[in-house]
Design a protein around this motif. Structure first.
Motif: not given
Length: 75
Positions: A50-51, A57-59, A64-65
């Protein structure tokens, strides 16, 4: 040594907005349980999936990752 780290999933607010159609509802953050922070080991590294954002996911439909559980860090 454990350190307090701002919750990346809710961006430290302790709540998240859930959008359903034209309606938004604020709910407790499922990652930090309204604290706004998480405890992580001092040597924790940013999650590569997730960086460090704690989200996938998308907005509008974030989850949660699955690798870090939304904390944004791995150890």
């Amino acid at each position: 040594m454990m350190m307090r780290k701002r919750c990346p999933y809710c961006r430290g607010r302790g709540i998240v907005l859930e959008t359903e159609g034209a309606t938004s509802v604020s709910e407790s953050c499922p990652v930090c349980n309204r604290r706004g922070y998480n405890l992580v080991p001092g040597d924790a590294r940013s999650c590569s999936l997730c960086g460090g954002s704690g989200r996938t996911g998308v907005a509008g439909s974030w989850k949660p990752c699955p690798d870090c559980g939304g904390i944004g860090s791995r150890w």
